[in-house]
Write an enzyme that holds these catalytic residues in place. Structure first.
Site, PDB file in Angstrom:
ATOM      1  CG  HIS A 170     -54.347  93.199 -24.662  1.00 22.12           C
ATOM      2  ND1 HIS A 170     -53.317  94.011 -25.069  1.00 22.12           N
ATOM      3  CD2 HIS A 170     -55.485  93.872 -24.887  1.00 22.12           C
ATOM      4  CE1 HIS A 170     -53.833  95.151 -25.514  1.00 22.12           C
ATOM      5  NE2 HIS A 170     -55.151  95.094 -25.414  1.00 22.12           N
ATOM      6  CD  GLU A 181     -57.647  95.208 -28.915  1.00 23.60           C
ATOM      7  OE1 GLU A 181     -58.298  96.162 -28.498  1.00 23.60           O
ATOM      8  OE2 GLU A 181     -56.655  94.766 -28.329  1.00 23.60           O
TER       9      GLU A 181
HETATM   10  O1  G3P Z   1     -57.494  96.584 -25.188  1.00 24.43           O
HETATM   11  C1  G3P Z   1     -57.882  97.653 -25.963  1.00 24.43           C
HETATM   12  C2  G3P Z   1     -56.820  98.172 -26.795  1.00 24.43           C
HETATM   13  O2  G3P Z   1     -55.708  97.437 -27.043  1.00 24.43           O
HETATM   14  C3  G3P Z   1     -57.169  99.200 -27.771  1.00 24.43           C
HETATM   15  O3  G3P Z   1     -56.472 100.293 -27.330  1.00 24.43           O
HETATM   16  O4  G3P Z   1     -56.071 102.644 -26.964  1.00 24.43           O
HETATM   17  O5  G3P Z   1     -56.491 101.798 -29.261  1.00 24.43           O
HETATM   18  O6  G3P Z   1     -58.369 101.879 -27.603  1.00 24.43           O
HETATM   19  P1  G3P Z   1     -56.875 101.736 -27.834  1.00 24.43           P
END
Ligand code: G3P
Length: 218
Positions: free
Chosen positions: A88, A136
């Site tokens: 992550h 992400e």
């Molecule tokens: O693991 C999910 C994450 O990093 C995304 O976070 O708060 O933007 O949904 P968020």
């Protein structure tokens, strides 16, 4: 697949995690959508025998036995934990460790979700054949600005990269997702699900927001 990473948010601390997981179980059943939860590491055991998959937020490439403080896939498996996030953005590990952990989870028949920050990493780690690659962009995490609206090209390019690496790995995307609309857009762009945290955990009404996301994934 709809993965909710609880991180270490206060909103799901202590006994609150049980209420949260029960809400997700109810929504998962109602909309027939696969929802998996990543509780804070120390609370995994509290919710491990739920009817929905429970994943670790992080695992270590360490051996069974004298490895104080490390989180070991073999022992998670014995506690009915179904898989784990790997690498992550908030807990990055080396490429060597990613490789070893994907293969360890495969041996244990546990689900692997390798998190990546860009298309090059998606391409590289899809070759390991994990169950999921989750893209992400770090700068959008927790921002409330969804990857699907801010960086749509990232999802389409990552979907192609994953597809060309192998036929088994599926793409998830995450960062800044806060509404059903953000989820639908991600799916339209080629994502097979989402990885979300603050948009759900920090919402006032968990049932309402998890249902909104689930409906967008049906
Ligand atoms: O693991 C999910 C994450 O990093 C995304 O976070 O708060 O933007 O949904 P968020």
């Amino acid at each position: 697949m709809f993965v909710i990473n609880c991180k270490n948010y206060e909103e799901i601390s202590g006994e609150k995690i049980t209420k949260f997981v029960k809400t997700a179980e109810k929504v998962s059943k109602k909309f027939k959508v696969k929802i998996a939860i990543c509780p804070p590491q120390h609370l995994i055991g509290v919710v491990a025998n739920s009817s929905i998959p429970i994943f670790a937020q992080h695992i270590d490439d360490s051996k069974v036995g004298s490895t104080t403080g490390f989180v070991i896939p073999e022992l998670l498996k014995k506690s009915q934990v179904n898989g784990s996030l790997i690498n992550h953005s908030e807990h990055r590990i080396s490429s060597k460790e990613i490789t070893k952990l994907v293969s360890k989870l495969k041996e244990l028949k546990m689900t692997s979700i390798v998190c990546v920050k860009d298309v090059a990493e998606a391409r590289k780690y899809a070759k390991l054949n994990p169950n999921y690659i989750a893209i992400e962009p770090p700068e959008l995490i927790g921002s409330g600005k969804a990857v699907s609206t801010e960086r749509p090209e990232l999802i389409t390019k990552a979907a192609n990269a994953v597809k060309s690496a192998n036929n088994n790995t599926k793409l998830l995307c995450g960062a800044g997702i806060v509404s059903g609309q953000d989820v639908s857009k991600a799916v339209e762009l080629g994502s097979k699900g989402i990885l979300v945290a603050s948009g759900i955990i920090k919402a006032k009404n968990w049932d309402k927001i998890i249902s909104e996301f689930a409906k967008a994934l049906v």
